[in-house]
Design a protein around this motif. Structure first.
Motif, PDB file in Angstrom:
ATOM      1  N   ALA A   1       0.779  -1.217   0.073  1.00 12.21           N
ATOM      2  CA  ALA A   1       0.156   0.078  -0.104  1.00 12.21           C
ATOM      3  C   ALA A   1       0.793   1.186  -0.002  1.00 12.21           C
ATOM      4  CB  ALA A   1      -1.023  -0.087   1.304  1.00 12.21           C
ATOM      5  N   THR A   2       2.069   1.429   0.660  1.00 13.24           N
ATOM      6  CA  THR A   2       2.873   2.438   0.833  1.00 13.24           C
ATOM      7  C   THR A   2       3.609   2.655  -0.627  1.00 13.24           C
ATOM      8  OG1 THR A   2       4.620   0.922   1.721  1.00 13.24           O
ATOM      9  CG2 THR A   2       3.507   2.218   3.101  1.00 13.24           C
ATOM     10  N   ASP A   3       3.951   1.332  -1.229  1.00 13.36           N
ATOM     11  CA  ASP A   3       4.375   1.709  -2.713  1.00 13.36           C
ATOM     12  C   ASP A   3       3.248   2.361  -3.566  1.00 13.36           C
ATOM     13  OD1 ASP A   3       6.802   0.305  -1.971  1.00 13.36           O
ATOM     14  OD2 ASP A   3       5.712  -1.904  -2.259  1.00 13.36           O
ATOM     15  N   PHE A   4       2.242   1.723  -3.536  1.00 12.49           N
ATOM     16  CA  PHE A   4       0.906   2.472  -4.261  1.00 12.49           C
ATOM     17  C   PHE A   4       1.026   3.981  -4.072  1.00 12.49           C
ATOM     18  CE2 PHE A   4      -3.008   4.247  -4.677  1.00 12.49           C
ATOM     19  CZ  PHE A   4      -3.565   3.904  -5.777  1.00 12.49           C
ATOM     20  N   ALA A   5       1.040   4.452  -2.613  1.00 10.76           N
ATOM     21  CA  ALA A   5       0.841   5.755  -2.350  1.00 10.76           C
ATOM     22  C   ALA A   5       1.987   6.691  -2.905  1.00 10.76           C
ATOM     23  CB  ALA A   5       0.763   5.823  -0.756  1.00 10.76           C
ATOM     24  N   GLU A   6       3.245   6.267  -2.816  1.00  8.00           N
ATOM     25  CA  GLU A   6       4.209   6.884  -3.393  1.00  8.00           C
ATOM     26  C   GLU A   6       4.160   7.158  -5.001  1.00  8.00           C
ATOM     27  OE1 GLU A   6       7.636   4.557  -1.419  1.00  8.00           O
ATOM     28  OE2 GLU A   6       8.155   6.544  -1.040  1.00  8.00           O
ATOM     29  N   VAL A   7       3.747   6.178  -5.559  1.00  2.93           N
ATOM     30  CA  VAL A   7       3.900   6.182  -7.019  1.00  2.93           C
ATOM     31  C   VAL A   7       2.462   7.123  -7.404  1.00  2.93           C
ATOM     32  CG1 VAL A   7       3.378   4.850  -9.343  1.00  2.93           C
ATOM     33  CG2 VAL A   7       5.153   4.121  -7.596  1.00  2.93           C
ATOM     34  N   HIS A   8       1.541   6.721  -6.652  1.00  2.00           N
ATOM     35  CA  HIS A   8       0.237   7.643  -7.076  1.00  2.00           C
ATOM     36  C   HIS A   8       0.356   8.958  -6.757  1.00  2.00           C
ATOM     37  CE1 HIS A   8      -4.019   9.183  -5.864  1.00  2.00           C
ATOM     38  NE2 HIS A   8      -4.014   8.586  -7.199  1.00  2.00           N
ATOM     39  N   SER A   9       1.256   9.496  -5.771  1.00  2.00           N
ATOM     40  CA  SER A   9       1.555  10.941  -5.396  1.00  2.00           C
ATOM     41  C   SER A   9       2.213  11.476  -6.488  1.00  2.00           C
ATOM     42  CB  SER A   9       2.284  10.854  -3.960  1.00  2.00           C
ATOM     43  OG  SER A   9       2.607  12.211  -3.755  1.00  2.00           O
ATOM     44  N   LEU A  10       3.108  10.654  -6.965  1.00  3.77           N
ATOM     45  CA  LEU A  10       3.965  11.117  -8.038  1.00  3.77           C
ATOM     46  C   LEU A  10       3.241  11.386  -9.206  1.00  3.77           C
ATOM     47  CD1 LEU A  10       7.035  11.689  -9.090  1.00  3.77           C
ATOM     48  CD2 LEU A  10       7.128   9.304  -9.604  1.00  3.77           C
ATOM     49  N   LEU A  11       2.676  10.304  -9.824  1.00  2.00           N
ATOM     50  CA  LEU A  11       1.763  10.614 -10.972  1.00  2.00           C
ATOM     51  C   LEU A  11       0.455  11.959 -10.677  1.00  2.00           C
ATOM     52  CD1 LEU A  11       0.793   7.030 -11.647  1.00  2.00           C
ATOM     53  CD2 LEU A  11       2.718   8.451 -12.752  1.00  2.00           C
ATOM     54  N   GLU A  12       0.358  12.078  -9.528  1.00  2.00           N
ATOM     55  CA  GLU A  12      -0.680  13.338  -9.312  1.00  2.00           C
ATOM     56  C   GLU A  12       0.105  14.632  -9.528  1.00  2.00           C
ATOM     57  OE1 GLU A  12      -4.139  12.314  -6.186  1.00  2.00           O
ATOM     58  OE2 GLU A  12      -2.158  12.476  -5.359  1.00  2.00           O
ATOM     59  N   ARG A  13       1.272  14.550  -9.574  1.00  3.17           N
ATOM     60  CA  ARG A  13       2.135  15.776  -9.564  1.00  3.17           C
ATOM     61  C   ARG A  13       2.210  16.095 -11.058  1.00  3.17           C
ATOM     62  NH1 ARG A  13       7.532  14.430  -6.800  1.00  3.17           N
ATOM     63  NH2 ARG A  13       8.236  15.943  -8.498  1.00  3.17           N
TER      64      ARG A  13
ATOM     65  N   ALA B   1      -8.168   5.246  -2.631  1.00  4.59           N
ATOM     66  CA  ALA B   1      -7.734   6.421  -3.488  1.00  4.59           C
ATOM     67  C   ALA B   1      -8.571   7.124  -4.669  1.00  4.59           C
ATOM     68  CB  ALA B   1      -6.174   6.401  -3.945  1.00  4.59           C
ATOM     69  N   ALA B   2      -9.355   6.241  -5.185  1.00  3.32           N
ATOM     70  CA  ALA B   2      -9.909   6.398  -6.350  1.00  3.32           C
ATOM     71  C   ALA B   2     -11.043   7.521  -6.134  1.00  3.32           C
ATOM     72  CB  ALA B   2     -10.560   5.259  -7.071  1.00  3.32           C
ATOM     73  N   ASP B   3     -10.983   8.547  -6.950  1.00  5.95           N
ATOM     74  CA  ASP B   3     -12.229   9.480  -7.137  1.00  5.95           C
ATOM     75  C   ASP B   3     -13.496   8.884  -7.721  1.00  5.95           C
ATOM     76  OD1 ASP B   3     -10.790  11.762  -5.977  1.00  5.95           O
ATOM     77  OD2 ASP B   3      -9.628  11.453  -7.756  1.00  5.95           O
ATOM     78  N   LEU B   4     -13.300   7.852  -8.374  1.00  6.35           N
ATOM     79  CA  LEU B   4     -14.300   7.112  -9.164  1.00  6.35           C
ATOM     80  C   LEU B   4     -13.917   5.841  -9.457  1.00  6.35           C
ATOM     81  CD1 LEU B   4     -17.396   7.451 -10.589  1.00  6.35           C
ATOM     82  CD2 LEU B   4     -15.928   7.780 -12.431  1.00  6.35           C
TER      83      LEU B   4
END
Length: 310
Positions: A168-180, A204-207
């Motif tokens: 889950a922490t891996d997902f969060a890190e990559v997701h945060s990067l892509l959001e930038r 994390a999904a908005d939809l």
């Protein structure tokens, strides 16, 4: 009324141009533009769908495509949505294969000169820690451009010699990067609802987009997943979920299709049918240019609904 108010009022009431479709468009062309019939209902709906997809968001948006059964058209759905959002919005879109092991998004998407995946990105995240020095161009070493489709693909781990899972922490890190760097993030999920990265994506999904084919087992799997998410405490599940129902063959059981549409309309915001397209069945790289007009229009409607839900 200020100058800004004036421009906002003008922009909120756009005037559609003359018709270009059907007999109305032919009349305009035959008369050299002297006669300009207004757009018909279908052309107006098309323009409205495009406008919905092109609307501004107040931040990055994440859409997760989910169904725990394999063969539920998640990957083809992500690529078709990437093509639609990418071409209509003009870029700023990434499709991410968040599979815990080897997914197929990298196989079905356009190839690249590199073979890097989420695994290699995780190993090199340090280069992106400084938000003032890292650039979107640096991500080119990890994502795969889809050319004229105007979106990128971040593939899942493809190396047979690597062990371990995506946490889950891996997902969060990559997701945060892509959001930038991206405005729309489309997540292709795996089949294990208990996997950390699957649960992280759903949270994390908005939809959520439930994908299913017109098959009883695939439709049941999607409903079972919604039951599980509801039992796990996900709130407003109907409000934040839509369904895309794909035809797996040229002829389908229409009675089953009607039944699936009816039950998913009770559980999600709306159901959108996608026709069978022979360009998608080979299992190879998706030929975006060869998608039928019916497929393109169906995905335009579905993606407009996604944008409206965001």
């Amino acid at each position: 009324m200020t100058a800004t108010d004036f421009l906002d009022r003008r922009d909120s009431d756009p005037t559609l141009g003359p018709a270009t479709w059907g007999w109305r468009g032919r009349v305009r062309r035959w008369t050299g533009g002297l006669v300009k019939p207004a757009m018909g209902a279908k052309e107006r709906a098309y323009e409205a769908d495009r406008a919905a997809i092109q609307k501004d968001f107040d931040g990055p948006r994440t859409i997760a495509f989910v169904n725990p059964k394999g063969g539920a058209a998640k990957t083809t759905g992500v690529l078709a949505a990437g093509f639609t959002f990418g071409t209509v919005r003009g870029g700023g879109v990434v499709a991410w294969d968040n599979n815990e092991t080897r997914g197929t998004l990298g196989i079905r998407g356009t190839r690249s000169t590199h073979r890097n995946t989420t695994r290699e990105l995780l190993e090199d995240l340090g280069r992106f820690k400084d938000v003032y020095q890292s650039r979107i161009g640096d991500l080119g070493a990890f994502v795969r451009s889809q050319g004229d489709a105007h979106f990128d693909v971040l593939a899942s781990d493809e190396r047979p010699d690597v062990t371990g899972v995506i946490h889950a922490t891996d997902f969060a890190e990559v997701h945060s990067l892509l959001e930038r760097f991206y405005r729309v993030i489309l997540v292709d999920t795996g089949n294990n609802l208990r996997a950390e990265n699957w649960l992280a994506a759903a949270g994390a999904a908005d939809l959520l987009v439930v994908t299913s084919t017109v098959r009883e087992d695939t439709g049941y799997s999607g409903l079972w997943m919604l039951d599980a998410l509801q039992d796990a405490g996900h709130e407003n599940l109907k409000y934040k979920t839509i369904t895309v129902l794909s035809d797996p063959s040229p002829k389908v059981d229409e009675a089953l299709a009607r039944d699936l549409v009816q039950v998913y309309e009770q559980r999600t915001r709306g159901v959108y049918r996608v026709p069978y397209d022979p360009a998608l069945v080979s299992g190879s790289v998706v030929p975006y240019a060869q998608l039928s007009e019916e497929t393109r229009m169906s995905w335009l409607r579905a993606c407009a609904a996604m944008a409206a839900a965001l």
